[in-house]
Design an enzyme around this catalytic site. Structure first.
Site, PDB file in Angstrom:
ATOM      1  N   SER A 114       0.852  -1.199   0.000  1.00  0.00           N
ATOM      2  CA  SER A 114       0.000   0.000   0.000  1.00  0.00           C
ATOM      3  C   SER A 114       0.880   1.238   0.000  1.00  0.00           C
ATOM      4  CB  SER A 114      -0.865   0.021   1.255  1.00  0.00           C
ATOM      5  OG  SER A 114      -1.570   1.246   1.335  1.00  0.00           O
ATOM      6  N   TYR A 134      -1.914  -0.084  10.271  1.00  0.00           N
ATOM      7  CA  TYR A 134      -2.034  -0.624   8.908  1.00  0.00           C
ATOM      8  C   TYR A 134      -0.824  -0.197   8.068  1.00  0.00           C
ATOM      9  CZ  TYR A 134      -3.763  -0.909   4.073  1.00  0.00           C
ATOM     10  OH  TYR A 134      -3.908  -1.162   2.730  1.00  0.00           O
TER      11      TYR A 134
HETATM   12  P1  NAP Z   1     -11.557  -5.784   0.046  1.00  0.00           P
HETATM   13  O1  NAP Z   1     -12.373  -5.285  -1.089  1.00  0.00           O
HETATM   14  O2  NAP Z   1     -11.992  -5.502   1.447  1.00  0.00           O
HETATM   15  O3  NAP Z   1     -11.361  -7.368  -0.154  1.00  0.00           O
HETATM   16  C1  NAP Z   1     -10.605  -8.068   0.798  1.00  0.00           C
HETATM   17  C2  NAP Z   1     -10.435  -9.508   0.345  1.00  0.00           C
HETATM   18  O4  NAP Z   1      -9.578 -10.173   1.281  1.00  0.00           O
HETATM   19  C3  NAP Z   1     -11.744 -10.287   0.356  1.00  0.00           C
HETATM   20  O5  NAP Z   1     -11.669 -11.261  -0.665  1.00  0.00           O
HETATM   21  C4  NAP Z   1     -11.739 -10.948   1.740  1.00  0.00           C
HETATM   22  O6  NAP Z   1     -12.521 -12.157   1.796  1.00  0.00           O
HETATM   23  C5  NAP Z   1     -10.256 -11.275   1.879  1.00  0.00           C
HETATM   24  N1  NAP Z   1      -9.812 -11.398   3.272  1.00  0.00           N
HETATM   25  C6  NAP Z   1      -9.903 -10.494   4.263  1.00  0.00           C
HETATM   26  N2  NAP Z   1      -9.353 -10.973   5.397  1.00  0.00           N
HETATM   27  C7  NAP Z   1      -8.901 -12.212   5.086  1.00  0.00           C
HETATM   28  C8  NAP Z   1      -8.250 -13.236   5.823  1.00  0.00           C
HETATM   29  N3  NAP Z   1      -7.948 -13.079   7.133  1.00  0.00           N
HETATM   30  N4  NAP Z   1      -7.933 -14.392   5.202  1.00  0.00           N
HETATM   31  C9  NAP Z   1      -8.241 -14.581   3.885  1.00  0.00           C
HETATM   32  N5  NAP Z   1      -8.859 -13.654   3.143  1.00  0.00           N
HETATM   33  C10 NAP Z   1      -9.176 -12.495   3.737  1.00  0.00           C
HETATM   34  O7  NAP Z   1     -10.048  -5.234  -0.039  1.00  0.00           O
HETATM   35  P2  NAP Z   1      -9.242  -4.560  -1.256  1.00  0.00           P
HETATM   36  O8  NAP Z   1      -9.453  -3.112  -1.205  1.00  0.00           O
HETATM   37  O9  NAP Z   1      -9.456  -5.329  -2.493  1.00  0.00           O
HETATM   38  O10 NAP Z   1      -7.752  -4.818  -0.737  1.00  0.00           O
HETATM   39  C11 NAP Z   1      -6.933  -5.854  -1.217  1.00  0.00           C
HETATM   40  C12 NAP Z   1      -5.502  -5.550  -0.813  1.00  0.00           C
HETATM   41  O11 NAP Z   1      -5.130  -4.284  -1.333  1.00  0.00           O
HETATM   42  C13 NAP Z   1      -5.277  -5.480   0.704  1.00  0.00           C
HETATM   43  O12 NAP Z   1      -4.054  -6.062   1.039  1.00  0.00           O
HETATM   44  C14 NAP Z   1      -5.251  -3.988   0.966  1.00  0.00           C
HETATM   45  O13 NAP Z   1      -4.517  -3.661   2.112  1.00  0.00           O
HETATM   46  C15 NAP Z   1      -4.592  -3.486  -0.299  1.00  0.00           C
HETATM   47  N6  NAP Z   1      -4.848  -2.071  -0.564  1.00  0.00           N
HETATM   48  C16 NAP Z   1      -6.107  -1.613  -0.862  1.00  0.00           C
HETATM   49  C17 NAP Z   1      -6.303  -0.274  -1.088  1.00  0.00           C
HETATM   50  C18 NAP Z   1      -7.654   0.310  -1.415  1.00  0.00           C
HETATM   51  O14 NAP Z   1      -7.791   1.560  -1.425  1.00  0.00           O
HETATM   52  N7  NAP Z   1      -8.668  -0.496  -1.699  1.00  0.00           N
HETATM   53  C19 NAP Z   1      -5.227   0.615  -1.006  1.00  0.00           C
HETATM   54  C20 NAP Z   1      -3.971   0.124  -0.694  1.00  0.00           C
HETATM   55  C21 NAP Z   1      -3.792  -1.221  -0.492  1.00  0.00           C
HETATM   56  P3  NAP Z   1     -14.135 -12.087   2.086  1.00  0.00           P
HETATM   57  O15 NAP Z   1     -14.772 -11.524   0.830  1.00  0.00           O
HETATM   58  O16 NAP Z   1     -14.526 -13.494   2.324  1.00  0.00           O
HETATM   59  O17 NAP Z   1     -14.321 -11.191   3.265  1.00  0.00           O
END
Ligand code: NAP
Length: 249
Positions: free
Chosen positions: A144, A158
């Site tokens: 991130s 985080y």
């Molecule tokens: P998201 O939409 O909340 O999706 C999270 C995914 O991770 C879902 O598939 C969830 O499964 C799964 N998950 C959560 N906790 C888990 C666990 N303990 N074990 C296995 N699976 C788990 O998140 P996102 O925004 O796509 O983020 C994905 C990655 O990108 C993360 O590492 C996040 O930190 C990073 N990121 C995101 C952003 C942003 O702005 N969106 C920015 C920087 C970095 P369920 O559907 O079953 O809950």
């Protein structure tokens, strides 16, 4: 020409957001995909069905489980191998945020959960990738921009957990380079996914998106494109790199 992938790709957190967009992009590029999710059955089913619509049901499968559980992580890889053959790519994506507050107000349970999922989980997945990735394969860690920006008064815990993902990338790329395995990190900025609502801030995208230098938030598909590039031969001399997909943030 669109990027082409072959072999089996393992994606953690593939049911929603960036992981889901990556699963679809990998299927479109010709790979087979095994993804994990924590518990959202409806979302996992939607991703499976959307992948089936692209390429039929033979090339995609999902396993429910928690990245903090080493037995789940090894089962995920084992099922990928037995269904789809050699694992050529891994996307270490599952991660969470927690409600915004200054560090001084955080309790230990919250800090433990963020650290265990984002750091211990990422280490367990990376360890399994180091054991099981075919020589010449590619591991993409999803970090991130928070690692650089620090997320003051939002979630310094985080940000620190994502700093650990950067360090994991630097170290493991050096360990695995001699086997031709590349290890890189994609660092998203503000991307429109559910993660902001699950951290208690559904309005975060609308509020902060226009403040990015590019004037808008990013889409999960824009992050997936960078991940697919890093999984592919098109990035054959790129390892230990941070690719910021953050609209200039
Ligand atoms: P998201 O939409 O909340 O999706 C999270 C995914 O991770 C879902 O598939 C969830 O499964 C799964 N998950 C959560 N906790 C888990 C666990 N303990 N074990 C296995 N699976 C788990 O998140 P996102 O925004 O796509 O983020 C994905 C990655 O990108 C993360 O590492 C996040 O930190 C990073 N990121 C995101 C952003 C942003 O702005 N969106 C920015 C920087 C970095 P369920 O559907 O079953 O809950």
């Amino acid at each position: 020409m669109p990027t082409a992938l072959s072999g089996a790709i393992v994606i953690t957190g593939g049911s929603r957001g960036i992981g889901r967009a990556t699963a679809l992009a990998c299927i479109r590029a010709g790979a087979r995909v095994m993804f994990s999710y924590q518990g959202n059955e409806d979302a996992a089913r939607r991703t499976l069905e959307d992948c089936w619509a692209l390429a039929g049901s033979d090339g995609i499968s999902a396993l429910r489980g928690d990245v903090r559980d080493e037995n789940h992580v090894s089962a995920l890889f084992q099922q990928a191998r037995s269904r789809f053959g050699a694992i050529t790519g891994v996307v270490n994506n599952a991660g969470i945020v927690a409600p915004s507050m200054p560090l001084a107000d955080m309790d230990i349970e919250r800090m433990r959960r963020v650290t265990e999922i984002n750091v211990l989980g990422a280490l367990l997945v990376a360890r399994q990738a180091a054991r099981e990735l075919a020589d010449g394969g590619s591991l993409v860690n999803v970090g991130s921009m928070a690692a650089k920006l620090g997320s003051p008064n939002e979630y310094v815990d985080y940000a620190a957990s994502k700093g650990a993902v950067d360090s994991l990338t630097f170290g493991l790329s050096k360990e695995l380079g001699p086997r031709g395995i590349r290890v890189n990190c994609v660092r998203p900025g503000l991307i429109a996914t559910d993660i902001h609502a699950s951290g208690g801030r559904p309005e975060r995208i609308a509020e902060l998106g226009p403040l990015c230098p590019l004037g808008r938030p990013g889409q999960a598909e824009e992050v997936a494109d960078a991940i697919v590039w890093l999984l592919s031969e098109a990035s054959s001399y790129t390892t230990g790199a941070m690719i910021d997909v953050a609209g200039g943030r």
